[in-house]
Design a protein around this motif. Structure first.
Motif, short mmCIF file in Angstrom:
data_model
loop_
_atom_site.label_atom_id
_atom_site.label_comp_id
_atom_site.label_asym_id
_atom_site.label_seq_id
_atom_site.Cartn_x
_atom_site.Cartn_y
_atom_site.Cartn_z
N THR A 87 72.47 78.66 97.54
CA THR A 87 72.19 77.25 97.81
C THR A 87 70.72 76.95 98.12
O THR A 87 70.29 75.81 98.00
CB THR A 87 73.02 76.73 99.01
OG1 THR A 87 72.82 77.64 100.10
CG2 THR A 87 74.48 76.64 98.69
N ALA A 88 69.97 77.97 98.55
CA ALA A 88 68.58 77.70 98.91
C ALA A 88 67.74 78.95 98.72
O ALA A 88 68.27 80.06 98.63
CB ALA A 88 68.50 77.24 100.37
N ARG A 89 66.44 78.74 98.66
CA ARG A 89 65.52 79.87 98.52
C ARG A 89 64.36 79.68 99.49
O ARG A 89 63.81 78.59 99.60
CB ARG A 89 64.99 79.92 97.10
CG ARG A 89 64.10 81.11 96.82
CD ARG A 89 63.44 80.98 95.48
NE ARG A 89 64.36 81.25 94.39
CZ ARG A 89 64.55 82.46 93.87
NH1 ARG A 89 63.89 83.50 94.33
NH2 ARG A 89 65.37 82.63 92.87
N LEU A 132 55.53 78.45 104.80
CA LEU A 132 56.94 78.79 104.52
C LEU A 132 57.63 77.52 104.04
O LEU A 132 57.42 76.44 104.60
CB LEU A 132 57.61 79.33 105.78
CG LEU A 132 57.03 80.65 106.28
CD1 LEU A 132 56.64 80.55 107.73
CD2 LEU A 132 58.01 81.80 106.08
N ARG A 133 58.45 77.69 103.01
CA ARG A 133 59.04 76.50 102.37
C ARG A 133 60.48 76.78 101.99
O ARG A 133 60.80 77.91 101.60
CB ARG A 133 58.22 76.19 101.11
CG ARG A 133 58.50 74.84 100.47
CD ARG A 133 57.70 74.70 99.19
NE ARG A 133 58.21 75.62 98.19
CZ ARG A 133 57.48 76.19 97.23
NH1 ARG A 133 56.19 75.93 97.12
NH2 ARG A 133 58.02 77.02 96.38
N LEU A 134 61.33 75.78 102.09
CA LEU A 134 62.72 75.91 101.64
C LEU A 134 62.91 75.12 100.35
O LEU A 134 62.60 73.93 100.29
CB LEU A 134 63.69 75.40 102.71
CG LEU A 134 64.00 76.37 103.86
CD1 LEU A 134 64.79 75.66 104.95
CD2 LEU A 134 64.76 77.59 103.35
N ASP A 135 63.39 75.82 99.32
CA ASP A 135 63.65 75.20 98.01
C ASP A 135 65.14 75.26 97.73
O ASP A 135 65.90 75.93 98.43
CB ASP A 135 62.95 75.99 96.89
CG ASP A 135 61.43 76.01 97.04
OD1 ASP A 135 60.87 75.02 97.55
OD2 ASP A 135 60.83 77.02 96.63
N GLY A 136 65.53 74.64 96.62
CA GLY A 136 66.88 74.85 96.08
C GLY A 136 66.95 76.25 95.50
O GLY A 136 65.93 76.95 95.43
N PRO A 137 68.14 76.71 95.06
CA PRO A 137 68.31 78.10 94.63
C PRO A 137 67.40 78.51 93.47
O PRO A 137 67.06 79.68 93.34
CB PRO A 137 69.78 78.19 94.23
CG PRO A 137 70.27 76.78 94.13
CD PRO A 137 69.41 75.96 95.04
N ASP A 179 63.69 72.87 92.20
CA ASP A 179 65.08 72.60 92.55
C ASP A 179 65.14 72.00 93.96
O ASP A 179 64.54 72.53 94.89
CB ASP A 179 65.81 73.95 92.51
CG ASP A 179 67.30 73.79 92.34
OD1 ASP A 179 67.75 72.65 92.14
OD2 ASP A 179 68.00 74.82 92.44
N ALA A 180 65.87 70.89 94.13
CA ALA A 180 65.95 70.21 95.43
C ALA A 180 66.69 71.08 96.45
O ALA A 180 67.70 71.69 96.13
CB ALA A 180 66.66 68.88 95.28
N PRO A 181 66.17 71.15 97.67
CA PRO A 181 66.85 71.94 98.70
C PRO A 181 68.12 71.23 99.16
O PRO A 181 68.25 70.02 98.99
CB PRO A 181 65.82 72.01 99.83
CG PRO A 181 64.93 70.84 99.62
CD PRO A 181 64.94 70.53 98.16
N PRO A 182 69.08 71.98 99.75
CA PRO A 182 70.30 71.35 100.24
C PRO A 182 70.00 70.41 101.41
O PRO A 182 68.94 70.51 102.04
CB PRO A 182 71.16 72.54 100.69
CG PRO A 182 70.21 73.65 100.90
CD PRO A 182 69.06 73.43 99.96
N ALA A 183 70.97 69.54 101.72
CA ALA A 183 70.75 68.50 102.74
C ALA A 183 70.48 69.09 104.13
O ALA A 183 69.74 68.51 104.92
CB ALA A 183 71.95 67.57 102.79
N TRP A 184 71.07 70.26 104.42
CA TRP A 184 70.86 70.84 105.75
C TRP A 184 69.44 71.37 105.95
O TRP A 184 69.03 71.66 107.08
CB TRP A 184 71.88 71.93 106.05
CG TRP A 184 71.96 73.06 105.04
CD1 TRP A 184 72.94 73.24 104.11
CD2 TRP A 184 71.04 74.14 104.87
NE1 TRP A 184 72.69 74.36 103.36
CE2 TRP A 184 71.53 74.94 103.81
CE3 TRP A 184 69.85 74.54 105.51
CZ2 TRP A 184 70.87 76.09 103.36
CZ3 TRP A 184 69.20 75.68 105.05
CH2 TRP A 184 69.70 76.44 104.00
N ALA A 185 68.69 71.56 104.86
CA ALA A 185 67.36 72.16 104.95
C ALA A 185 66.35 71.14 105.48
O ALA A 185 65.92 70.25 104.76
CB ALA A 185 66.92 72.68 103.59
#
Ligand SMILES: [Zn+2]
Ligand SMILES: [Zn+2]
Length: 463
Positions: A203-205, A226-231, A236-242
């Protein structure tokens, strides 16, 4: 720094170089190296033939070049060794970090990456004993109010009890400590999202770019984006919890967790040691624009790029491998750095696989100065390739070969190393070429940044 042109010997040599019939070509060579302070000289030739007909399409030989040599950039990252190549490296690092923050269509990173949660974190080294400092209020523990440039800053208050050994062993293991931190961080993120680690991968990367900085005391710090991406990464858009809040909280937990520890085994007179990050941990959200509270993309990219070209030299150590301790006397290495280097020498036989003596000039640190995870943004290699391709194309166009298909051309070449460096006059001229290039580059970067900000402001006004 005094103006080298004021030196009559340098000026005489500048005039000699300028009067040479090959001067224009020499200047062109140096311009192509970016004004390299210590170019590598090559002699040789290359021959391009049409594979089908055997016809010679192009023949190049350094015999036509000034002094019979082609000069190419040394490519050294350290500003103390070659300012021009260090600027090129800093520029590439800047673009690499900025592309991961603001997006860059030419590198296949969309501008939507701006909406992904991202922070700028600084992970510090633990204490190895009190050092001379400049506290916000009052005096240093030695009773002095040190000036900003005081050479004692960062050196031990009590050299007899200071843990030089711990410092270099910590530096030597920071790469391993970083990896444990990242592993733990993935767990902490998953825990906060209420999912398993495996589900996290789907779900995330987590992506990062980081740079090492030597503090004055000679201990390593890491500055990281540091960054949170989608998978699938930055596109790719990150999930809503990110969220930035979740990422920040997870970083704090991961840095403090017992798993994020490196244990160095005992050896001879050395006890077992366990290394953690220092208590100081700074985490700041990164914003696209300066709203006065948080750090901007531009500031982060500049900061990281600046540190990428500074090695351990700020501590007074040498900027190259050390052959023998006697070199420290010849270069008047200050006491604090010297004790750290001597600790590397002493520990080297106890921990042979850690190669402490080979990395003594880096005070034990053996990692890369700037590293990034695979999907953070583009790579320095890719940027170098773009530049190399551009130069090759320029060369080809200059020789009327821009339309040839690589598959149909056979290239033969023979190159020999013929030395390196400049004469004093060449050196002064190369420095001024480097300065011109740098001024042009900065002007272009500022213009580009202004243009991007204007475009973004335009985008926002449509909302
Ligand atoms: Zn260079
Ligand atoms: Zn002091």
């Amino acid at each position: 720094m005094s103006d080298p042109l004021l030196d009559p010997v340098v000026l005489g040599d500048v005039l000699r170089v300028a009067a040479d019939p090959g001067f224009d070509r020499w200047r062109e060579q140096i311009r192509r190296t970016g004004g390299c302070a210590n170019p590598v000289h090559l002699t040789g030739w290359s021959l391009a033939k049409d594979k089908a007909t055997g016809q010679t399409l192009h023949h190049y030989s350094t015999q036509q070049e000034p002094g019979g040599r082609l000069r190419i950039a040394c490519g050294n990252r350290r500003a103390s060794r070659c300012p021009a190549c260090a600027y090129t490296y800093a520029g590439d690092t800047y673009h690499l970090i900025r592309a991961g923050l603001a997006g860059d269509p030419s590198k296949h990173i969309p501008a939507t990456v701006r909406d992904h949660p991202r922070v700028f974190a600084t992970l510090t080294a633990p204490s190895f004993g009190p050092v001379h400092n400049r506290p916000d209020r009052g005096r240093c523990r030695c009773g002095t109010r040190h000036g900003e440039d005081d050479s004692v800053l960062g050196t031990a208050l009590d050299p007899e009890s200071y843990d030089y050994t711990g410092t270099v062993l910590f530096n030597n293991h920071t790469g391993d400590l970083w990896h444990r931190f990242i592993n733990r961080l993935r767990r902490e993120i998953a825990a906060r999202a209420g999912i398993t680690q495996r589900q996290l991968t789907d779900t995330a990367r987590l992506s990062y770019g980081k740079v090492a900085e030597f503090q004055k005391r000679g201990a390593i710090h890491f500055h990281a984006v540091l960054r949170l991406d989608g998978p699938d990464g930055p596109e790719d858009a990150p999930p809503a919890w990110a969220t930035v809040a979740l990422l920040t909280d997870a970083i704090r937990a991961a840095a403090a967790h017992a798993y994020t520890t490196i244990t160095v085994p005992a050896a001879a007179d050395q006890p077992v040691r366990a290394f953690r990050w220092g208590a100081q941990l700074d985490i700041r959200p990164i914003h696209a624009f300066d709203d006065g509270t948080d750090i901007t993309e531009q500031a982060v990219a500049s900061y990281v790029a600046k540190y990428a070209t500074k090695a351990a030299e700020t501590t007074g150590t040498l900027d190259r491998r050390i052959g023998e301790i006697a070199e420290l006397d010849r270069h008047a290495v200050p006491d604090h750095a010297r004790r750290l280097i001597e600790a590397c020498k002493r520990l080297d036989p106890l921990y042979p696989d850690r190669r402490l003596w080979a990395w003594a000039h880096m005070l034990g640190f053996r990692g890369h100065f700037s590293t990034k995870s695979r999907r953070y943004s583009t790579t320095l290699g890719a940027l170098r390739q773009i530049r190399a391709d551009y130069r090759t194309t320029q060369e080809r166009q200059a020789h009327g070969l821009n339309d040839t298909e690589p598959d149909t051309v056979l290239v033969l070449a023979d190159w020999q190393y013929a030395g390196h460096g400049h004469t004093p006059g060449e050196s002064a001229l190369a420095a001024s070429i480097a300065q011109d290039i740098r001024t042009n580059r900065e002007t272009a970067r500022e213009a580009l940044a202004d243009q991007r900000d204007l475009e973004l402001e335009g985008d926002q006004s449509h909302e």
